[in-house]
Design a protein around this motif. Structure first.
Motif, short mmCIF file in Angstrom:
data_model
loop_
_atom_site.label_atom_id
_atom_site.label_comp_id
_atom_site.label_asym_id
_atom_site.label_seq_id
_atom_site.Cartn_x
_atom_site.Cartn_y
_atom_site.Cartn_z
N UNK A 136 0.85 -1.19 0.00
CA UNK A 136 0.00 0.00 0.00
C UNK A 136 0.88 1.23 0.00
N UNK A 137 0.49 2.23 -0.78
CA UNK A 137 1.33 3.42 -0.91
C UNK A 137 0.49 4.60 -1.37
N UNK A 138 1.10 5.79 -1.26
CA UNK A 138 0.48 7.03 -1.74
C UNK A 138 1.35 7.61 -2.86
N UNK A 139 0.70 8.19 -3.86
CA UNK A 139 1.40 8.80 -4.98
C UNK A 139 1.20 10.32 -4.95
N UNK A 153 10.45 21.84 11.33
CA UNK A 153 11.30 20.74 11.81
C UNK A 153 10.69 20.08 13.04
N UNK A 154 10.16 20.88 13.96
CA UNK A 154 9.50 20.34 15.15
C UNK A 154 8.27 19.52 14.75
N UNK A 155 7.50 20.05 13.79
CA UNK A 155 6.31 19.35 13.33
C UNK A 155 6.68 18.00 12.72
N UNK A 156 7.70 17.96 11.90
CA UNK A 156 8.12 16.70 11.25
C UNK A 156 8.62 15.70 12.28
N UNK A 157 9.36 16.17 13.27
CA UNK A 157 9.85 15.29 14.31
C UNK A 157 8.70 14.67 15.10
N UNK A 158 7.69 15.49 15.42
CA UNK A 158 6.52 14.96 16.13
C UNK A 158 5.77 13.94 15.27
N UNK A 159 5.69 14.23 13.97
CA UNK A 159 5.02 13.32 13.05
C UNK A 159 5.71 11.96 13.01
N UNK A 160 7.03 11.97 12.93
CA UNK A 160 7.79 10.72 12.87
C UNK A 160 7.73 9.95 14.18
N UNK A 161 7.61 10.65 15.29
CA UNK A 161 7.47 9.96 16.57
C UNK A 161 6.13 9.25 16.67
N UNK A 162 5.08 9.88 16.16
CA UNK A 162 3.75 9.29 16.21
C UNK A 162 3.56 8.21 15.15
N UNK A 163 4.16 8.43 13.96
CA UNK A 163 4.02 7.49 12.84
C UNK A 163 5.40 7.21 12.26
N UNK A 164 6.16 6.32 12.87
CA UNK A 164 7.55 6.09 12.45
C UNK A 164 7.70 5.63 11.00
N UNK A 168 7.70 5.87 4.56
CA UNK A 168 7.72 4.76 3.62
C UNK A 168 6.44 4.64 2.80
N UNK A 169 5.39 5.31 3.25
CA UNK A 169 4.12 5.22 2.52
C UNK A 169 4.13 6.02 1.22
N UNK A 170 5.01 7.01 1.15
CA UNK A 170 5.09 7.84 -0.06
C UNK A 170 5.96 7.16 -1.10
N UNK A 171 5.44 7.05 -2.32
CA UNK A 171 6.16 6.36 -3.39
C UNK A 171 6.44 7.34 -4.52
#
Length: 371
Positions: A136-139, A153-164, A168-171
């Protein structure tokens, strides 16, 4: 289903020509009743199938079209397991695992995002033996980007902490080729909402059709806040069917009635080498060149871009009989500039008289009652 099919067919032809890949495109013309019997026969024995959908249902088992495709294949598998009478006689029979294709699900177009040929190439490359094999992926979307500010940068870090695993979902595909036919011409216009860019684009599209009989695709890009805001208009004309239904990343001509376009955009992005850039200005040639960003100056030099300056506002003030038409009429000056600057006149063997007669007829039809 729908608008994605146009470039899907173009990508399939391109990959067959350039990489010898055997890629097919399945056009599903109706959703109900679902043609599962036909789909089961077509997909039998295929190595991989990517089902692309312009929707997302994160809490569902599958996206809507994938659910139907998977159900149809399941019936074909049940036929292969039957000892006697087939439970689904109208469906194909998958008697071995080799008959069952690997299924890959992709979502695209979220937030009205454009789907470029690159996205479809990415979906195909994902299925190849050396591909990422993501089920499964997003285009057309990047969930994680290089931050431009500390807040991002803070927003992206929080995002990666919640959804590690969200990155990988972006193709993405390995390339975004120019799939326009030979002797075609593509145009991008940068303007401001309320300045008549849409009218100008329509008139230009109709002129090209009346003069050449070419296949035309033209569409504006703006939101509900367009009044007074930057707008973009895309147009393409080709002697055969245009195989794209998306924004044009490779353009022959850029027209900018917006004199401040460099303050919010890069109007030279995607402009082909030797292309034409036409901009509204009241400056002298030297002043205009000095006002361009240094990177833009270098791009123009390196790519042999032809730079043209037009004071469309001045022309409109002098020619428009109604003051209310001046903003909209300045687009007609740019329509003329397009024909003077682009290679289309020479390419199509057009003479000036026929061009002017065509444009005059359109202007009379559009503005005659307002004069």
């Amino acid at each position: 289903m729908g608008s994605m099919l146009v470039q899907a067919h173009a990508v399939a032809r391109y990959l067959k020509k350039t990489r010898k890949l055997k890629v097919g495109v399945l056009d599903i013309a109706k959703f109900r009743p679902f043609p599962g019997d036909l789909i089961g026969r077509v997909l039998k024995g295929k190595k991989g199938v990517a089902v692309l959908e312009r929707t997302d249902q994160p809490l569902a088992e599958d996206l809507p079209l994938m659910r139907e495709v998977r159900a149809a294949i399941s019936k074909c598998v049940e036929n292969g397991q039957a000892d006697g009478e087939l439970p689904y006689p109208d469906y194909a029979t998958y008697s071995s695992l080799r008959d069952v294709p690997r299924l890959y699900s992709g979502a695209y177009g979220l937030g009205s995002r454009d789907l470029q040929p690159e996205g479809i190439i990415g979906a195909i490359e994902n299925m190849l033996p050396d591909g990422r094999q993501r089920k499964f992926f997003y285009l057309g979307i990047d969930f994680v980007r290089k931050p431009a500010t500390p807040k991002q940068e803070v927003h992206i870090q929080n995002l990666l902490e919640l959804y590690p695993d969200i990155e990988k979902l972006a193709l993405r595909g390995s390339e975004n080729p120019d799939l326009m036919p030979e002797n075609s011409i593509t145009v991008r216009m940068h303007s401001v909402g309320g300045w008549g860019a849409i009218t100008t684009g329509k008139n230009l599209a109709m002129a090209l059709y009346d003069l050449l009989g070419f296949d035309i695709r033209a569409n504006p890009k703006y939101g509900s806040e367009k009044k007074g805001q930057p707008t973009t208009y895309y147009l393409a004309a080709a002697p055969e069917r245009i195989p794209l239904n998306c924004e044009y990343h490779f353009v022959d001509v850029v027209i900018s009635p917006d004199p401040n376009v460099f303050s919010h955009s890069n109007p030279l992005s995607g402009l082909k080498a030797g292309g034409a850039f036409i901009i509204q200005t009241t400056l002298s040639d030297e002043e205009l060149w000095a006002s361009l960003p240094r990177k833009s100056q270098q791009f123009i030099i390196d790519n042999d871009i032809h730079l043209y300056a037009v004071d469309g506002f001045k022309i409109a003030r002098e020619e428009a009989s109604n003051p209310e038409l001046q903003l909209r009429m300045q687009g007609n000056a740019f329509q003329g500039a397009f024909f003077a600057a682009s290679p289309l006149m020479k390419l199509a063997g057009l003479d000036e008289k026929k061009l002017f007669d065509t444009i005059e007829a359109q202007l009379n039809a559009k503005f005659g009652s307002k004069c």
